[in-house]
Design a protein around this motif. Structure first.
Motif, mmCIF file in Angstrom:
data_model
loop_
_atom_site.group_PDB
_atom_site.id
_atom_site.type_symbol
_atom_site.label_atom_id
_atom_site.label_comp_id
_atom_site.label_asym_id
_atom_site.label_seq_id
_atom_site.Cartn_x
_atom_site.Cartn_y
_atom_site.Cartn_z
ATOM 1 N N SER A 23 17.953 62.075 51.201
ATOM 2 C CA SER A 23 18.492 62.225 49.844
ATOM 3 C C SER A 23 17.382 62.104 48.788
ATOM 4 N N GLY A 24 16.113 62.027 49.236
ATOM 5 C CA GLY A 24 14.999 61.981 48.285
ATOM 6 C C GLY A 24 14.676 60.585 47.787
ATOM 7 N N ARG A 25 15.295 59.551 48.395
ATOM 8 C CA ARG A 25 14.962 58.185 47.979
ATOM 9 C C ARG A 25 13.556 57.842 48.465
ATOM 10 N N ILE A 26 12.794 57.143 47.631
ATOM 11 C CA ILE A 26 11.425 56.759 48.000
ATOM 12 C C ILE A 26 11.444 55.274 48.359
ATOM 13 N N LEU A 27 11.239 54.983 49.639
ATOM 14 C CA LEU A 27 11.398 53.610 50.137
ATOM 15 C C LEU A 27 10.064 53.055 50.637
ATOM 16 N N ALA A 121 5.715 57.324 37.957
ATOM 17 C CA ALA A 121 6.471 57.553 39.195
ATOM 18 C C ALA A 121 6.840 56.244 39.901
ATOM 19 N N ALA A 122 6.199 55.137 39.523
ATOM 20 C CA ALA A 122 6.557 53.832 40.103
ATOM 21 C C ALA A 122 8.046 53.570 39.879
ATOM 22 N N ALA A 123 8.595 54.123 38.795
ATOM 23 C CA ALA A 123 10.017 53.919 38.478
ATOM 24 C C ALA A 123 10.932 54.652 39.471
ATOM 25 N N TYR A 124 10.390 55.612 40.221
ATOM 26 C CA TYR A 124 11.226 56.360 41.189
ATOM 27 C C TYR A 124 11.424 55.596 42.496
ATOM 28 N N VAL A 125 10.593 54.563 42.718
ATOM 29 C CA VAL A 125 10.674 53.811 43.978
ATOM 30 C C VAL A 125 11.879 52.868 43.887
ATOM 31 N N HIS A 126 12.991 53.285 44.478
ATOM 32 C CA HIS A 126 14.194 52.474 44.378
ATOM 33 C C HIS A 126 15.151 52.783 45.524
ATOM 34 N N ASP A 330 -1.783 48.523 38.924
ATOM 35 C CA ASP A 330 -2.206 49.554 39.874
ATOM 36 C C ASP A 330 -1.744 49.226 41.291
ATOM 37 N N ASN A 331 -1.169 50.211 41.966
ATOM 38 C CA ASN A 331 -0.692 50.066 43.339
ATOM 39 C C ASN A 331 -0.662 51.459 43.954
ATOM 40 N N ALA A 332 -0.376 51.548 45.238
ATOM 41 C CA ALA A 332 -0.410 52.880 45.859
ATOM 42 C C ALA A 332 0.980 53.433 46.172
ATOM 43 N N LEU A 333 2.030 52.600 46.020
ATOM 44 C CA LEU A 333 3.386 53.139 46.211
ATOM 45 C C LEU A 333 3.672 54.184 45.149
ATOM 46 N N MET A 334 3.157 53.902 43.937
ATOM 47 C CA MET A 334 3.356 54.863 42.839
ATOM 48 C C MET A 334 2.649 56.195 43.149
ATOM 49 N N VAL A 335 1.568 56.115 43.907
ATOM 50 C CA VAL A 335 0.829 57.335 44.288
ATOM 51 C C VAL A 335 1.643 58.111 45.335
#
Ligand code: KG4
Ligand code: ZN
Length: 362
Positions: A23-27, A121-126, A330-335
């Motif tokens: 479903s496009g969720r970024i986990l 894009a860090a806000a998309y990690v949910h 700074d983190n790499a999940l956002m990347v």
């Protein structure tokens, strides 16, 4: 799909692995960050050469740690994302080169990611996709190097609608914090000091900016700063004037042989910095009816900014998305998150991918 992300644009080496479900969720599966702050603190700021050398030492062990955390091996990875701009060139090159080698060895696609897009894009990690913002929206990116407002029309199309013309808000906190005797980076300590200052000025904890504006402390002219919000009809900022005013004020106190009240100073300074951002955010939201607001970057951790933008969005009846504190810096999940959307849009990097220090959003 599993994406590995690499971040090395400034003084944090970061490696993360994310799973993108159907479903496009970024986990998140793994997120490792190695901060170089102790190495740079001695110099009061980031030393580019030291940063580059530390990234090269850290990136391999950090990658091994990420695989251990995720319980995966390199063969499980479907795509590689890397921050390619903007940042310190010697620092960026370490991540880009490592990511290129990884993608080449595993024969998987490589995507280049803009650091500011990644912060947003860090806000998309949910886990809950209804809690992740969906374009179009207005984004505010506030960090050590940026104070920018973007009109985000799709996951990959960004237009800068306001920016600082000189220093960034994070730099304005770090440099003046140093003058107040705070250690680098001063943002978080400055935040606490200002909180004490607002409480002292208003006679209560959790005072709002409206309370502060009504307080006798605000009306006293000895600690007043100019607004960094430019009033030329643009949504731009200039934080260098605020910083210079702070330096001049300190000199004036010194010359009079008086001690500056650090808490009151920090509160007055924070008030102008945050209010300037809030004013332009409000104008941007009013220009784009119904758009939600996403706030990202290291300075998005600032409690006063979070609270004030909460008030602005509530007043305009807009949704507000701010990544958790762990994903503001700074983190790499956002990347991984931005990398996924670049991949979806077909924006693959070639084997000739290079890093760029440049500020222009890709
Ligand atoms: O996004 P980031 O980790 O790195 C850059 O890309 O610059 O942001 C670092 C900046 C530093 O200037 C730091 O002082 C600031 O974020 N910062 C804060 C707070 N926490 C970190 N600034 C104000 N208030 C905070 N609570
Ligand atoms: Zn950053």
């Amino acid at each position: 799909m599993k994406i590995i992300g690499f971040e090395s644009s400034c003084d944090e080496t970061a490696v993360a692995i994310a799973e993108i479900d159907e479903s496009g969720r970024i986990l998140p599966l793994a997120s490792c960050v190695n901060s170089q702050i102790p190495l740079h603190r001695l110099y009061g700021g980031v030393v580019p050469e030291i940063a580059g050398r530390a990234h090269i030492e850290n990136i391999s062990p950090l990658t091994e740690e990420a695989f251990k955390q995720a319980g995966l091996t390199p063969a499980d990875i479907d795509a590689v994302a890397v921050t390619a701009n903007p940042g310190l060139i010697g620092a960026l090159l370490v991540g880009v080169n490592f990511a290129k080698a990884f993608a080449f060895a595993q024969n998987v696609p490589l995507v280049a990611v803009d650091h500011m897009k990644a912060h947003i894009a860090a806000a998309y990690v949910h886990k809950d996709s209804t809690k992740a913002p969906k374009p179009p929206f207005i984004a505010l990116a506030v960090s050590g190097g940026h104070t920018s407002l973007y009109l985000v029309s799709s996951y990959t199309d960004y237009k800068e609608i306001g920016a600082t013309r000189d220093d960034a808000i994070g730099e304005a906190f770090d440099k003046v914090g140093r003058l107040l005797g705070l250690s680098y980076p001063a943002g978080a300590e400055f935040d606490k000091l200002a909180k004490e200052g607002f409480a002292l000025a208003c006679g209560k904890e959790d005072a709002t900016f409206a309370d502060y504006k009504k307080s006798a402390h605000f009306r006293v002219q000895d600690l007043r700063f100019p607004s960094p919000a430019l009033s030329d009809g643009s949504l731009d900022f200039s934080f260098s004037g605020l910083k210079t005013a702070a330096v001049n004020l300190m000199h004036r106190f010194d010359q009079k042989g008086e001690q500056i009240e650090r808490e009151r100073f920090a509160a007055a300074y924070t008030y102008e910095a945050v209010e300037a951002v809030a004013t332009h955010v409000k104008a941007a939201l009013q220009a784009y009816e119904g758009y939600p607001l996403v706030v990202a970057g290291g300075v998005a951790a600032n409690s006063h900014l979070r609270k004030r933008l909460g008030e602005v969005t509530a007043f305009l009846k807009r949704d507000l998305f701010i990544p958790p504190l762990s994903l503001c810096g700074d983190n790499a999940l956002m990347v991984c998150a931005q990398g996924y959307h670049e991949l979806e849009a077909g924006n693959l990097a070639g084997t000739d991918l290079n890093a760029s220090a440049s500020d222009s959003i890709m």
